[in-house]
Write a protein that holds these residues in place. Structure first.
Motif, short mmCIF file in Angstrom:
data_model
loop_
_atom_site.label_atom_id
_atom_site.label_comp_id
_atom_site.label_asym_id
_atom_site.label_seq_id
_atom_site.Cartn_x
_atom_site.Cartn_y
_atom_site.Cartn_z
N GLN A 299 -40.02 1.88 -20.89
CA GLN A 299 -38.80 2.66 -20.58
C GLN A 299 -38.06 2.18 -19.35
OE1 GLN A 299 -40.78 6.57 -19.99
NE2 GLN A 299 -41.16 7.10 -22.01
N MET A 300 -38.81 1.92 -18.27
CA MET A 300 -37.94 1.40 -16.98
C MET A 300 -37.23 0.22 -17.55
SD MET A 300 -40.66 1.95 -13.90
CE MET A 300 -41.96 0.46 -14.51
N ILE A 301 -37.59 -0.82 -18.23
CA ILE A 301 -36.74 -1.93 -18.40
C ILE A 301 -35.67 -1.51 -19.36
CG2 ILE A 301 -36.96 -4.13 -19.95
CD1 ILE A 301 -39.53 -4.61 -18.72
N LEU A 302 -35.80 -0.79 -20.12
CA LEU A 302 -34.85 -0.27 -21.33
C LEU A 302 -33.79 0.26 -20.60
CD1 LEU A 302 -33.51 0.04 -24.07
CD2 LEU A 302 -34.98 2.30 -24.30
N LEU A 303 -34.25 1.43 -19.63
CA LEU A 303 -33.19 1.93 -18.74
C LEU A 303 -32.32 1.02 -17.94
CD1 LEU A 303 -34.81 5.57 -18.54
CD2 LEU A 303 -32.96 5.19 -20.09
N LEU A 304 -33.24 0.31 -17.20
CA LEU A 304 -32.53 -0.55 -16.34
C LEU A 304 -31.60 -1.52 -16.91
CD1 LEU A 304 -35.65 -1.11 -13.72
CD2 LEU A 304 -33.45 0.24 -13.26
N ASP A 305 -32.11 -2.12 -18.01
CA ASP A 305 -31.12 -2.91 -18.81
C ASP A 305 -30.13 -2.30 -19.08
OD1 ASP A 305 -32.90 -4.88 -18.51
OD2 ASP A 305 -33.58 -5.05 -20.62
N LEU A 306 -29.84 -1.02 -19.86
CA LEU A 306 -28.55 -0.29 -20.09
C LEU A 306 -27.80 -0.03 -18.79
CD1 LEU A 306 -30.19 2.27 -22.66
CD2 LEU A 306 -28.72 0.32 -23.14
N PHE A 377 -40.28 -0.87 -3.85
CA PHE A 377 -39.37 -0.85 -2.73
C PHE A 377 -38.13 -1.76 -2.89
CE2 PHE A 377 -38.22 -3.50 1.22
CZ PHE A 377 -37.53 -2.35 2.11
N ARG A 378 -38.15 -2.64 -3.85
CA ARG A 378 -37.20 -3.32 -4.26
C ARG A 378 -35.84 -2.62 -4.82
NH1 ARG A 378 -38.92 -8.53 -2.14
NH2 ARG A 378 -41.28 -8.62 -2.94
N LEU A 379 -36.01 -1.35 -5.22
CA LEU A 379 -35.01 -0.52 -5.73
C LEU A 379 -34.21 0.05 -4.65
CD1 LEU A 379 -37.01 1.20 -8.43
CD2 LEU A 379 -35.17 -0.36 -8.71
N SER A 380 -34.56 -0.27 -3.23
CA SER A 380 -33.63 0.32 -2.21
C SER A 380 -32.43 -0.07 -2.33
CB SER A 380 -34.35 0.17 -0.90
OG SER A 380 -35.85 0.63 -0.81
N MET A 381 -31.85 -1.29 -2.47
CA MET A 381 -30.67 -1.67 -2.69
C MET A 381 -30.15 -1.28 -3.73
SD MET A 381 -29.43 -5.77 -2.62
CE MET A 381 -30.50 -6.27 -1.14
N GLY A 382 -30.78 -0.84 -4.65
CA GLY A 382 -30.36 -0.36 -5.76
C GLY A 382 -29.74 1.04 -5.76
N LYS A 383 -30.52 1.86 -5.02
CA LYS A 383 -30.09 3.31 -4.57
C LYS A 383 -28.69 2.86 -4.09
CE LYS A 383 -34.91 4.52 -3.76
NZ LYS A 383 -35.64 5.01 -2.66
N VAL A 384 -28.39 2.39 -2.67
CA VAL A 384 -26.91 2.17 -2.45
C VAL A 384 -25.98 1.70 -3.51
CG1 VAL A 384 -25.71 1.08 -0.59
CG2 VAL A 384 -27.99 1.62 -0.18
N GLY A 385 -26.31 0.66 -4.26
CA GLY A 385 -25.35 0.26 -5.13
C GLY A 385 -25.15 1.31 -6.11
N GLY A 386 -25.94 2.13 -6.61
CA GLY A 386 -25.97 2.93 -7.77
C GLY A 386 -24.81 4.23 -7.19
N ILE A 387 -24.80 4.48 -5.88
CA ILE A 387 -23.82 5.40 -5.31
C ILE A 387 -22.49 4.81 -5.25
CG2 ILE A 387 -23.28 6.82 -3.45
CD1 ILE A 387 -26.40 7.26 -3.05
N PRO A 488 -32.58 4.52 -9.95
CA PRO A 488 -33.43 3.86 -8.95
C PRO A 488 -34.23 4.74 -7.94
CG PRO A 488 -31.19 3.63 -8.34
CD PRO A 488 -31.25 4.44 -9.74
N PHE A 489 -33.63 6.09 -8.04
CA PHE A 489 -34.29 7.03 -7.00
C PHE A 489 -35.48 7.54 -8.02
CE2 PHE A 489 -30.14 7.17 -5.59
CZ PHE A 489 -30.06 7.31 -4.25
N ILE A 490 -35.41 7.86 -9.21
CA ILE A 490 -36.53 8.38 -10.29
C ILE A 490 -37.76 7.21 -10.08
CG2 ILE A 490 -37.05 8.63 -12.55
CD1 ILE A 490 -34.27 10.10 -12.88
N PHE A 491 -37.21 5.91 -10.41
CA PHE A 491 -38.37 5.16 -10.71
C PHE A 491 -38.94 4.32 -9.39
CE2 PHE A 491 -35.71 3.43 -14.44
CZ PHE A 491 -36.67 4.28 -15.45
#
Length: 506
Positions: A299-306, A377-387, A488-491
């Protein structure tokens, strides 16, 4: 080449040294004495032996200047490939007039190239594991260079469009293999910065392309766009051949084994772990099937890919939206409209400049974890980018009308560029860290999704902007990215639990 071989199965077995075949690397002062066996006696050895690279043969021991020169050439080659997708938008009016085709057909010059970029990595990536990085680089880039000739000199639309696809397919090796070359050169502790530099180049290419193409098409025939690309590609191909050595360690070991067998004059028994376990056809089939397995089961790969695909699709949609906003509504000429894309590129460069801060943040977090930081922890940067991404698109939506100064959507484009790199860097590093045993397949599935969306989005961009207006179209896209923003917050919260149930993740 100096060749040191150890026999690990019997601790009393002496090390076999083939210093007669070439000049030795410097031997450390504290090294134990080496018992040298004549080459002829190697053929009589029935016990398997293990070949190792000497210190001077290991790519990770190259000088820092040499490493960075290789990274620079590879990154610039990737930049040239993706820039080729960005030069197409301003050639559309020219090929419409010359080939007598509709605007919808002319957009295929972007879409087909992008689709070639998406399909190629799945097939070309495994070849580097069998034939080495260089052979794939040289052959793929040569095909990319050759494919540009029919594009530039085509006398009809079918030839132009077919070779646009093949050019993207051939150049796609630099979206799959080049990352492996960077990891060949640097240890995990020093990998972040060179990988960030390489990651930036394929994404800055699509925004550099319109700036180059806009200036050319403002003053010259559309064909000059591809003439300039040919000159750049020729220079890159020469640099790849002249200055980029082979860095794939298994390929270097296989070459060393071949040289030692030749020097020994007879069969040499090699440790099975150093021999190829699968054929190239099996590897290619597996590389085609594994990404789809990951998407179906993870699920994580599918949603992150989308999520990634949506954002890259929006970036490619700007190829059609920016000319409407700046050229039609604000009266910019073609050259000035092309330069507006550089605002997105500036945001990408700013994101790279913040990489040392993220490295420091990661090192600080790692200090509190004895086993290292978890992949989430690698998703920290994605949280900022996602906003940043939906905020930037929303600002563009509100400031795109002709009655408002064009400076504001340009400034919003800078935020959009920062957000793009944060999202992609975060996703790539997370997929590699969480799915390390099948990281190549995870990244291949991501590339296939991203570039398929990049191929499709330009096809309906003009119609969407015409029906909804630029404000409505950008507002809709902002809403879609806002829906994906929580990923990224959920995962970061549930990723470890999901990985525990996965048969692919670590």
């Amino acid at each position: 080449m100096d060749s040191t071989i150890t026999m690990p199965y019997d601790s009393t077995t002496p090390t076999v040294d083939f210093s007669a075949t070439s000049t030795r690397c410097a031997t450390p002062v504290n090294s134990p004495p080496i018992h040298v066996l004549p080459l002829k006696e190697l053929a009589a050895q029935k016990q398997p032996i293990r070949v190792e690279l000497d210190a001077c043969e290991d790519p990770k021991n190259m000088s820092l200047l040499h490493k960075w020169s290789i990274v620079t050439i590879i990154s610039m080659s990737a930049l040239c490939v993706t820039c080729n997708s960005g030069v197409a938008p301003f050639t559309e009016s020219g090929i419409q007039r010359e080939f007598k085709i509709s605007p919808e057909v002319s957009i295929l010059t972007i879409s087909l190239f992008s689709e070639g970029l998406g399909i190629g990595p799945v097939l070309l990536g495994p070849l580097s594991e069998f034939y080495g990085r260089n052979l794939v680089y040289w052959s793929s880039y040569a095909c990319f260079w050759i494919s540009t000739f029919p594009v530039a000199f085509a006398h009809n639309a079918p030839v132009h469009l077919i070779f646009r696809f093949w050019g993207g397919f051939a150049g796609s090796a630099f979206l799959s293999v080049a990352g492996g070359s960077v990891s060949d050169l640097f240890t995990d502790a020093s990998l972040s910065t060179p990988m960030a530099v390489y990651t930036l180049c394929p994404f800055i290419g699509p925004v550099l392309g319109p700036a180059i193409s806009g200036a050319i098409n403002q003053h010259l025939n559309w064909r000059w766009t591809y003439y300039v690309q040919l000159i750049w590609e020729s220079a890159q191909l020469l640099c790849l051949i002249a200055f980029v050595p082979e860095t794939h360690v298994p390929t270097l070991l296989r070459r060393k084994i071949s040289q030692l067998r030749k020097a020994a004059g007879g069969p040499v028994y090699i440790d099975d772990s150093q021999m190829m376990q699968h054929g190239v056809l099996q590897a290619v089939v597996q590389s085609c099937v594994k990404p789809f397995q990951l998407v179906l089961h993870e699920q994580m790969i599918l949603l992150l890919d989308l999520w990634n695909a949506l954002i890259l699709g929006i970036l490619y949609l700007t190829f059609q939206a920016f000319p409407i906003i700046f050229e039609r509504d604000h009266g910019y000429d073609m050259q000035s409209t092309g330069l507006t894309f550089l605002a997105i590129g500036l945001g990408m460069v700013i994101s790279l400049a913040t990489q040392p801060c993220w490295n420091w943040f990661e090192a600080r977090k790692a200090a509190g974890h004895l086993d290292g930081v978890p992949p989430e922890f690698r998703l920290s940067m994605g949280k900022v980018g996602g906003i940043l991404v939906p905020c930037a698109l929303l600002i563009m939506a509100f400031t795109s009308p002709p009655s408002i100064t064009p400076v504001l959507p340009i400034l919003a484009s800078i935020l959009f560029g920062i957000g793009i790199i944060y999202v992609f860097t975060s996703t790539f590093t997370y997929l590699v860290a969480a799915y390390r045993p099948c990281a190549a397949s995870a990244l291949a599935s991501n590339a296939a999704f991203r570039l398929t969306f990049a191929a499709v989005f330009p096809l309906f961009a003009k119609q969407m902007c015409t029906r909804l207006g630029t404000e409505g179209a950008l507002g809709l896209l902002a809403g879609l990215t806002a829906v994906a923003c929580p990923l990224p917050f959920i995962f970061a919260k549930v990723g470890e639990r999901l990985r525990g149930k996965s048969r692919f993740a670590i």
